[in-house]
Structures are given as C-alpha cells and as structure tokens.
Design a protein around this motif. Structure first.
Motif, PDB file in Angstrom:
ATOM      1  N   UNK A   3     -24.751   8.081   0.150  1.00  0.00           N
ATOM      2  CA  UNK A   3     -26.165   8.182   0.525  1.00  0.00           C
ATOM      3  C   UNK A   3     -26.322   8.993   1.810  1.00  0.00           C
ATOM      4  N   UNK A   4     -25.258   9.669   2.216  1.00  0.00           N
ATOM      5  CA  UNK A   4     -25.296  10.579   3.365  1.00  0.00           C
ATOM      6  C   UNK A   4     -24.742  11.920   2.920  1.00  0.00           C
ATOM      7  N   UNK A   5     -25.086  12.972   3.660  1.00  0.00           N
ATOM      8  CA  UNK A   5     -24.580  14.306   3.301  1.00  0.00           C
ATOM      9  C   UNK A   5     -23.566  14.844   4.291  1.00  0.00           C
ATOM     10  N   UNK A   6     -23.189  14.034   5.267  1.00  0.00           N
ATOM     11  CA  UNK A   6     -22.131  14.416   6.205  1.00  0.00           C
ATOM     12  C   UNK A   6     -21.675  13.164   6.949  1.00  0.00           C
ATOM     13  N   UNK A   7     -20.497  13.266   7.534  1.00  0.00           N
ATOM     14  CA  UNK A   7     -19.978  12.175   8.361  1.00  0.00           C
ATOM     15  C   UNK A   7     -19.217  12.766   9.538  1.00  0.00           C
ATOM     16  N   UNK A   8     -19.121  12.008  10.591  1.00  0.00           N
ATOM     17  CA  UNK A   8     -18.336  12.469  11.734  1.00  0.00           C
ATOM     18  C   UNK A   8     -16.856  12.324  11.431  1.00  0.00           C
ATOM     19  N   UNK A   9     -16.056  13.152  12.074  1.00  0.00           N
ATOM     20  CA  UNK A   9     -14.608  13.074  11.900  1.00  0.00           C
ATOM     21  C   UNK A   9     -14.086  11.714  12.336  1.00  0.00           C
ATOM     22  N   UNK A  10     -14.654  11.175  13.409  1.00  0.00           N
ATOM     23  CA  UNK A  10     -14.217   9.873  13.909  1.00  0.00           C
ATOM     24  C   UNK A  10     -14.471   8.783  12.876  1.00  0.00           C
ATOM     25  N   UNK A  11     -15.618   8.856  12.179  1.00  0.00           N
ATOM     26  CA  UNK A  11     -15.929   7.869  11.139  1.00  0.00           C
ATOM     27  C   UNK A  11     -14.892   7.898  10.024  1.00  0.00           C
ATOM     28  N   UNK A  12     -14.509   9.101   9.607  1.00  0.00           N
ATOM     29  CA  UNK A  12     -13.525   9.240   8.531  1.00  0.00           C
ATOM     30  C   UNK A  12     -12.153   8.725   8.966  1.00  0.00           C
ATOM     31  N   UNK A  13     -11.749   9.060  10.189  1.00  0.00           N
ATOM     32  CA  UNK A  13     -10.453   8.607  10.692  1.00  0.00           C
ATOM     33  C   UNK A  13     -10.413   7.087  10.768  1.00  0.00           C
TER      34      UNK A  13
END
Length: 407
Positions: free
Chosen positions: A73-83
């Motif tokens: 439900x989002x079109x991008x994420x921060x790198x920190x969130x993914x890590x």
C-alpha cells in the motif's frame, strides 16, 4: 567439500531465478514458503504476500519458476526500513548465522549501492522499485533456501555474470544495461561481468546483491567436482519470447592434484644490446602475451659479458615472439623447445574485512599445491589502495589488517 556453482554466465541473475533454482536443486519448499509469508509481519505497508512454485518448460528444458505477489500500500520505502525488516525477519525465523548474514549483507549492499548512485547517506535513501515487498521476499526466500540445504558461503562459487544489453527504461530515466544500481553493485562486489548475450536486463540489483553476498569465489571454469543435483530457475521476464534460465550445480568438489601443461621456452644470446633496450623488449613481449620474460647475465665468447633473453610462451605463439625478438634485438637466431610445468591451482574469492569500523570487500587470490595444501594468499592491491584512500590509513597498515583477518 560440498560445493554449489551458480552458473550465470549466459542467463544473468535475479532474485526469483536464484530462489527457483535453489528450490529445483532441493531446497525445502514449505520452509521457503513460510519464511516469505512471514515478511508482512515485519514490513510496514505490506498487507500480504503469496508464494507459488510452478514447473515450466523453456525450449523443452524443465525448470522451476516462483511467483511472489505482494499487496503493498506504499510506492516506496526507506533503505533503513528495508534493512530493519530483513534483520527482524531472519531473527524471527531463527536462521543460521550464515544464512542470516547472507540476507543482511544483501539488503545492506542494495542500500549502499543506491546511496552511492544518488550520492546520499543510507539514512536518507528511499527506494522505489527496489523498495517493494518482493525485494525483501526474494532475499528472505533465498536465505531460507540456503539454510534448508545446509549451504554456507564458503561452499558457493559463481561464474562470470552476463548482464545483457540495450536500453532500460527506469523510474529515474533511460539508461544502458546494466542499470546504474546494478553496475554500482558489480563495482562494489568485484564480480566480473560481460555484456550480452542478448539485449535486455539479465542482471537485476536484487539478484546481484544476493549473488555477491552468497558467493565466496569466482571461477573461470568449473572446478573438478562430482555433480549430485542440477537446478534450473526460470525468470519472470521474457527475452525473445522465453525467460532466462539460471543453472545451479550442487555436488562435491574433488581433491585437486595440480595441473601439468606444456609451454614453449624461447632463448637468445645478445652481447651488443644495452640494458635499456633489453628492458624495453621484455616489456613489449609481456604486453604481447608472453607468460614470463627473464634477462640472465652470462659470459659468452671470448669472455664477453652476454645477456640471455628467455621467454615463456603458450604453444602456438612461439613464432610471433621469436619474430619480435629478432626484429627488436637484431639477433640472428632464437632457440625454442617444449617444456612441461606444474601449475598450482588458483582461485579468487571475495572476503569481507572490517577496517576502521567499516566493512569492505577485498578480492583475495589463493593458490594450492597438489593435494589442496595452501601455498599463497594475497589480497588484491587495488582493493587495499581503495581502502587506504577511504580510511586515511597507510597501505601497509591496511595490508597488515587485511592479512590478519583472511589468514
């Protein structure tokens, strides 16, 4: 020793191809499925992930293909969130340290490559295509598959990587293949690559990040091994009507006895050529492909100081080198004979080292005596120089620190 070879020399690599090939070679499907379907618990903005494994035929070759559908439900994420999501997920799954490190290193490599491309700190980077849940799912799935196969990083080797060619339309514009982030990953990891064999994107950022994290060495040819299983993983993107198919070989690496090869030895004596000219000719012969060149001082006719120019050459090239020697030195003859030589087995691997509080990847060249006994171990000087420049340490300090960690 158990060995898996990732043959991406024609197919390229992507996260879903790696996962499919690992499942085809015997990874536990249910373990992988459960791992992937746990991702939404740790990734905000992802409502659900479904995993499906199917059997396909590509030009009559049977392969596996995975389909991962994520409800984002989002079109991008921060790198920190993914890590953070990857770290929490591998902890929850209780993966082995080896598998967990592969997953964490892969997502951190992706983040670092994006940061380098956009010249931003990792904390400020937002990922669009790579920020979707399927990126995390591919990484978690591959780590779980490797864990179920009891494969550690030192058991995995990769070939040179095919990256495709042509033009790619990305969210940031139009670029030649490989994509900028993929190219940055290849630069950081040191994995050798080549364009082709077809136009299109054969190497994706997620696939390259996983390949770099899970492989301990790069091979030019298959090592001596007995193959127990072969896995084929089909990609989801079509090229000329068919998906690319990644091949994995799983088996046992055989004890090496060393190689014996025949080469040519060429020699000529000169007593009227300056040292500067001899040095020039030696450099020229090496640049033309000579295996080795030596200048030996001797006593010739009538007690005159003489130099012996000795050249080692692959068979079939001796006539060209003899011609160069005669043209440059004015010598009237060149002796040649066929000689045999024992050649130590050599390999190159990528090793993580910690220098000045940072993790760097260093190419390490190893050689082995017949029977597998270690002979030499040498870090790549260019990598040492890069670390020295980035940390401010002297090259000697970097070399000593690296050798302590890789020995």
């Amino acid at each position: 020793m158990k060995l898996m070879v990732v043959d991406c020399s024609v197919s390229g690599v992507s996260g879903d191809m790696l996962l499919a090939a690992l499942l085809d070679v015997g990874a536990d499907k249910e373990v992988v499925k459960r791992a992937i379907e746990r991702v939404p618990k740790f990734l905000d903005g992802c409502k659900e992930i479904t995993f499906k494994l199917e059997e396909v035929y590509v030009d009559e070759l049977k392969a596996k293909r995975v389909k991962i559908v994520a409800k984002d439900v989002v079109n991008s994420r921060s790198a920190v969130t993914l890590i953070d999501a990857v770290k929490e997920c591998v902890s929850d799954l209780n993966l082995s340290n080896d598998a967990a490190n592969i997953a964490i290193n892969a997502i951190e490599l992706l983040a670092r490559a994006e940061a380098n491309v956009h010249d931003e700190p990792i904390e400020s980077v937002r990922l669009h295509e790579l920020g979707m849940a399927d990126t995390v799912a591919d990484i978690i799935g591959v780590a779980a598959a490797l864990d179920s196969l009891n494969l550690r990083r030192e058991m995995i080797a990769t070939t040179r990587l095919a990256v495709g060619g042509g033009v790619l339309k990305l969210s940031h514009g139009i670029f030649p293949a490989p994509a900028p982030v993929t190219l940055e990953l290849l630069k950081v990891s040191g994995i050798p690559f080549s364009g082709g064999p077809i136009e299109g994107e054969l190497a994706t950022p997620t696939g390259v990040a996983l390949l770099a994290s899970m492989s301990s060495r790069v091979i030019q040819v298959y090592p001596p091994m007995s193959v127990e299983k072969i896995g084929y993983g089909a990609g989801s993107i079509l090229h000329d009507g068919n998906p690319s198919v990644l091949r994995l070989l799983l088996g046992q690496e055989q004890e090496t006895r060393g190689n014996v090869e025949e080469i040519m030895l060429l020699e000529t004596n000169v007593d009227d050529v300056s040292g500067e000219s001899l040095a020039y000719v030696a450099d020229k012969l090496l640049s033309e492909g000579a295996l080795d060149v030596n200048i030996i001082q001797a006593i010739g006719k009538k007690g005159r100081p003489t130099s012996i120019l000795r050249v080692l050459s692959k068979k079939g090239h001796e006539a060209n080198f003899a011609r160069t020697m005669m043209q440059e030195l004015g010598t009237l003859g060149v002796r040649f004979l066929t000689v045999g030589r024992f050649v130590a087995m050599r390999e190159e691997s990528l090793v993580d080292v910690r220098i000045a509080g940072r993790i760097f990847k260093v190419r390490v060249k190893r050689s082995f005596l017949p029977g597998g006994e270690p002979l030499t171990l040498k870090p790549e000087f260019e990598d040492l120089r890069t670390i020295a420049r980035e940390t401010g340490l002297t090259i000697r300090e970097v070399e000593n620190a690296v050798k302590k960690q890789i020995s």
